[in-house]
Design a protein around this motif. Structure first.
Motif, PDB file in Angstrom:
ATOM      1  N   SER A  17       0.832  -1.197   0.000  1.00 21.58           N
ATOM      2  CA  SER A  17       0.000   0.000   0.000  1.00 21.58           C
ATOM      3  C   SER A  17       0.873   1.256   0.000  1.00 21.58           C
ATOM      4  CB  SER A  17      -0.972  -0.033   1.180  1.00 21.58           C
ATOM      5  OG  SER A  17      -1.995   0.925   1.018  1.00 21.58           O
ATOM      6  N   ALA A  57      -0.954   1.009  -5.843  1.00 25.07           N
ATOM      7  CA  ALA A  57      -1.329   1.551  -7.148  1.00 25.07           C
ATOM      8  C   ALA A  57      -0.383   2.698  -7.462  1.00 25.07           C
ATOM      9  CB  ALA A  57      -2.772   2.058  -7.134  1.00 25.07           C
ATOM     10  N   ILE A  90      -3.299   6.279  -5.446  1.00 21.17           N
ATOM     11  CA  ILE A  90      -4.274   5.684  -4.534  1.00 21.17           C
ATOM     12  C   ILE A  90      -5.265   6.752  -4.080  1.00 21.17           C
ATOM     13  CG2 ILE A  90      -4.624   4.459  -2.357  1.00 21.17           C
ATOM     14  CD1 ILE A  90      -1.788   3.391  -2.562  1.00 21.17           C
ATOM     15  N   THR A 142      -7.037  -0.852  -3.413  1.00 25.08           N
ATOM     16  CA  THR A 142      -6.143  -0.925  -4.574  1.00 25.08           C
ATOM     17  C   THR A 142      -6.483  -2.225  -5.293  1.00 25.08           C
ATOM     18  OG1 THR A 142      -4.434  -1.885  -3.135  1.00 25.08           O
ATOM     19  CG2 THR A 142      -4.313   0.479  -3.568  1.00 25.08           C
ATOM     20  N   HIS A 149      -5.830  -1.817 -10.687  1.00 30.68           N
ATOM     21  CA  HIS A 149      -4.682  -0.961 -10.398  1.00 30.68           C
ATOM     22  C   HIS A 149      -3.381  -1.726 -10.610  1.00 30.68           C
ATOM     23  CE1 HIS A 149      -7.609   1.426  -7.770  1.00 30.68           C
ATOM     24  NE2 HIS A 149      -7.142   2.299  -8.633  1.00 30.68           N
TER      25      HIS A 149
END
Length: 262
Positions: free
Chosen positions: A95, A121, A124, A218, A222
């Motif tokens: 993340s 991603a 985000i 995500t 993504h």
């Protein structure tokens, strides 16, 4: 735990594994600390010198004034590597940690041997998502963190896993409740402002992208966006929500190790 001194305070880290093994850096998600990787450590230290750290604003690390940036967090990693005389390392981030990994691979490519981008991603969320959260946390402080803790369960884990594996879920969401409100809000701003959609294609490091099939934060889409742009990138989808390393556990660990050791 040890620490390196940065301007404004200490960055706490843990270094485990054989001293002559290649180094693997693990970078935590927003609202957790280095212990989010506990399940992976026994297997990872068989093959790597594992360097975990509490991202600025999290765990025991420094909490500084104002909003942070992913570049700032990336430079913290470079300062940590420099302090430990580590020239190159593999990097695995989830993340927010995945955003930090992207910044490093784009801006300090000589330092990154292999890259694992988990549940992340190139961009985000949006200001419409992040700004109200930042305002609430700065206004309500620890009370807001307790509310976020409860709300995070459904974002971070599937309903079935959360119900059946409370012994695994509770310690992770408790990390969010214990996070500094100021540090959390500052890192929300860092995630809000990060956008590597135009730069991610410049990543040259061998890359594995890990997605959760039930991740609403995500998504696998993504992940495929990044895979299509990073030359040679591999992608794996695991049955999990946002914290795939916790929910997918052994399968996550095995798949990441297979890639890192290839």
């Amino acid at each position: 735990m040890s620490a390196v001194q940065l301007a404004g305070g200490d960055l706490y880290y843990s270094l485990e594994g054989p001293v002559d093994a290649p180094v693997l850096v693990l970078s935590n998600s927003l609202g957790t600390d280095l212990h989010m990787w506990d399940a992976q450590i026994p297997a990872f230290v068989e093959h790597f010198r594992v360097l975990r750290y509490d991202t600025r604003g999290h765990g025991q690390s420094l909490v500084t004034e104002g909003s942070y940036s992913i570049e700032q967090n990336g430079r913290d990693v470079l300062a940590l590597l420099d302090a430990l005389d580590i020239e190159r390392a593999a990097f695995c981030g989830l993340s927010m940690g995945g955003l930090i990994g992207q910044w490093l691979a784009i801006n300090a490519p000589a330092r990154i041997q292999r890259l694992v981008l988990c549940n992340t991603a190139a961009k985000i969320g949006s200001p419409e998502v992040w700004n109200p959260r930042i305002e609430t946390v700065l206004r309500d402080g620890q009370a807001a963190m307790l509310t976020l803790r409860d709300a995070s369960i459904s974002r971070w884990f599937t309903a079935g896993f959360a119900a059946a594996e409370q012994v695994k879920v509770e310690p992770v969401v408790d990390m969010l409740a214990a996070t500094s409100p100021q540090g959390y809000a500052a890192n929300c701003a860092a995630v809000r402002d990060a956008d590597f959609r135009e730069q991610v294609g410049s990543i040259q490091a061998p890359t594995l992208i890990v997605c959760g099939t039930a991740d609403a934060v995500t998504t696998p889409e993504h992940g495929r966006f990044m895979q299509e742009r990073i030359r040679g990138a591999e992608l794996v989808e695991l049955h999990a929500a946002h914290l795939s390393n916790v929910e997918a556990g052994e399968l996550f660990t095995r798949r990441v190790l297979d890639f890192l050791r290839a």
